[in-house]
Design an enzyme around this catalytic site. Structure first.
Site, PDB file in Angstrom:
ATOM      1  N   LYS A  88       0.862  -1.191   0.000  1.00 45.37           N
ATOM      2  CA  LYS A  88       0.000   0.000   0.000  1.00 45.37           C
ATOM      3  C   LYS A  88       0.885   1.223   0.000  1.00 45.37           C
ATOM      4  O   LYS A  88       2.033   1.166   0.440  1.00 45.37           O
ATOM      5  CB  LYS A  88      -0.890   0.025   1.247  1.00 45.37           C
ATOM      6  CG  LYS A  88      -2.107   0.922   1.117  1.00 45.37           C
ATOM      7  CD  LYS A  88      -3.237   0.188   0.447  1.00 45.37           C
ATOM      8  CE  LYS A  88      -4.471   1.047   0.285  1.00 45.37           C
ATOM      9  NZ  LYS A  88      -5.631   0.221  -0.107  1.00 45.37           N
TER      10      LYS A  88
HETATM   11  N1  GLU Z   1      -7.340   0.165  -3.721  1.00 44.53           N
HETATM   12  C1  GLU Z   1      -8.013  -1.087  -3.978  1.00 44.53           C
HETATM   13  C2  GLU Z   1      -8.075  -1.927  -2.731  1.00 44.53           C
HETATM   14  O1  GLU Z   1      -7.916  -1.432  -1.642  1.00 44.53           O
HETATM   15  C3  GLU Z   1      -7.406  -1.824  -5.154  1.00 44.53           C
HETATM   16  C4  GLU Z   1      -5.979  -2.231  -4.970  1.00 44.53           C
HETATM   17  C5  GLU Z   1      -5.331  -2.811  -6.224  1.00 44.53           C
HETATM   18  O2  GLU Z   1      -6.014  -3.017  -7.224  1.00 44.53           O
HETATM   19  O3  GLU Z   1      -4.125  -3.049  -6.173  1.00 44.53           O
HETATM   20  O4  GLU Z   1      -8.331  -3.092  -2.763  1.00 44.53           O
END
Ligand code: GLU
Length: 417
Positions: free
Chosen positions: A107
């Site tokens: 993240k």
């Molecule tokens: N931001 C989205 C989540 O929290 C997608 C993350 C992604 O596709 O890598 O799942």
């Protein structure tokens, strides 16, 4: 709101630890599954349009990459900090394992309110952040995607920055891109479609009819807005919606097209003429069948849980329910479909996009839609069965499933060196 709050990472770690205990992980292996692999903090200096230089802080965290490259979004929000990004990265590890896609958890984020920034300022922030965390990024190492306040345009700048630095087109380094530069059909709205699949499956398991069932949605952004349409198209009545500026309620159901037109014109659900304005704090106490938090984390505390008016909560947001609220919801017989399952449609579509970029071959929209449906349905079934087998709520079942899969990969790979 309660006064004593554990931090987001403490809360995430607590849930990982209890999942590790539930599946009987060896304590040493549990450490490898629980602790983040690396945390990078970067300065993000950028020039404002008026010539002033400002400096922001950004982070990228790899939580666990045993199952594959780190995967997870990038958020731009003033409340972003290392602690929160660590928590969100760990949730990505579990989420990718629950839907069984070959990614680990990562993240990123920048502590910034992007709303007052011009497009040029936002682009400079994005590019400098991408440069800062660039050493961690690669299609085989770590693949970001959109999250709170970031979108396809931001992903395009990110992809371009990495491609420029490396001197070659690198579309597989980021997902959620525009179609014209290696994006995938069906990525936009995939999280909302995954949430909808979970709503249908949960109501079917509980023997609750969808037709006429009432839903409330907190958040009218990338995830919440499509949900108003999708849930209404199942015959549900979306009776209340809120966003940062206000909340509106209509017991007969909100008209999705009229609400969307209103927000396009005014920028908020507030002031929508075909509904009554309510205090956003009241949204979750409205009596209904379904509540969908689709905004930020930490919004359902013990007090909110005690007065929650819904029978089912499907977590479209990441981390919307505080650990203190879980036992309250369970004791009231409220079924909670956890974030690591409910909102996994987005990262599943990201996996499809990454696979298409690496294969150099784009899939048709119906192929993406069908594979998304199948992946979500399988993950839901596996979680539901786990919950029945272990006699625990769905969150603990999903955490157990995810932690077990991460532990298996970690153990198979062995401890380096
Ligand atoms: N931001 C989205 C989540 O929290 C997608 C993350 C992604 O596709 O890598 O799942």
């Amino acid at each position: 709101m309660s006064t004593e709050r554990v931090s987001a990472w403490e809360a995430a770690r607590e849930r990982l630890e209890s999942a590790a205990r539930l599946v009987g992980l060896d304590p040493g292996l549990a450490l490898l599954v629980i602790e983040p692999e690396r945390v990078l903090e970067v300065s993000v200096p950028f020039r404002r349009d008026d010539g002033r230089i400002e400096l922001l802080k950004g982070w990228r965290v790899h939580h666990n990459t045993s199952r594959g490259p780190g995967k997870g979004g990038i958020r731009f929000h003033p409340a972003v900090n290392a602690d929160e990004v660590k928590a969100l990265a760990s949730e990505m590890s579990v989420k990718c394992a629950v839907v069984d896609i070959p990614f680990g958890g990562a993240k990123g984020g920048v502590a910034v309110d992007p709303r007052p920034l011009s497009a040029g300022e936002l682009e400079r922030v994005t590019r400098r952040y991408a440069f800062g965390v660039g050493p961690l990024l690669d299609p085989d190492r770590d693949v970001p995607a959109p999250d709170v306040n970031t979108d396809a345009r931001v992903m395009a700048w990110l992809m371009d920055t990495i491609s420029m630095i490396r001197g070659r087109a690198t579309p597989g380094v980021v997902t959620g891109k525009p179609l014209a530069i290696g994006g995938s059909h069906g990525h936009v709205g995939a999280t909302s479609r995954g949430v909808t699949i979970c709503v249908q499956a949960t109501f079917a398991e509980l023997g609750m009819p969808l037709a006429g069932a009432r839903a409330v949605i907190q958040g009218y952004g990338k995830v919440g807005a499509p949900l108003v349409y999708l849930l209404s198209s199942l015959g549900m009545r979306v009776v209340a919606v809120s966003d940062v500026d206000g909340a509106v309620h209509n017991p007969a159901g909100l008209d999705p097209a009229a609400l969307s037109q209103h927000t396009e014109q005014t920028g908020s659900v507030a002031g929508f003429a075909l509904a009554e304005a309510i205090d956003p704090q009241e949204l979750f106490s409205i009596e209904c069948e379904l509540a969908v938090p689709a905004a930020l984390g930490g919004v359902i505390d013990a007090a909110t849980a005690a007065s929650l008016g819904a029978k089912v909560v499907v977590e479209a947001a990441n981390g919307p329910t505080l650990p203190e609220a879980d036992p309250v919801l369970a004791s009231r017989g409220i079924v909670v479909v956890p974030d690591v399952l409910a909102n996994a449609g987005g990262v599943t579509a990201s996996y499809f996009e990454w696979a298409q970029d690496r294969g150099g071959y784009a899939w048709e929209a119906d192929v993406v839609a069908e594979r998304l449906r199948r992946t979500m349905a399988q993950a839901f079934d596996a979680t539901w069965r786990q919950s029945q087998a272990l006699k625990v709520p769905l969150r603990e079942a999903a955490m157990a499933l995810g932690v077990e899969r991460i532990a298996e990969a970690t153990q198979l790979r062995g401890l380096f060196p």
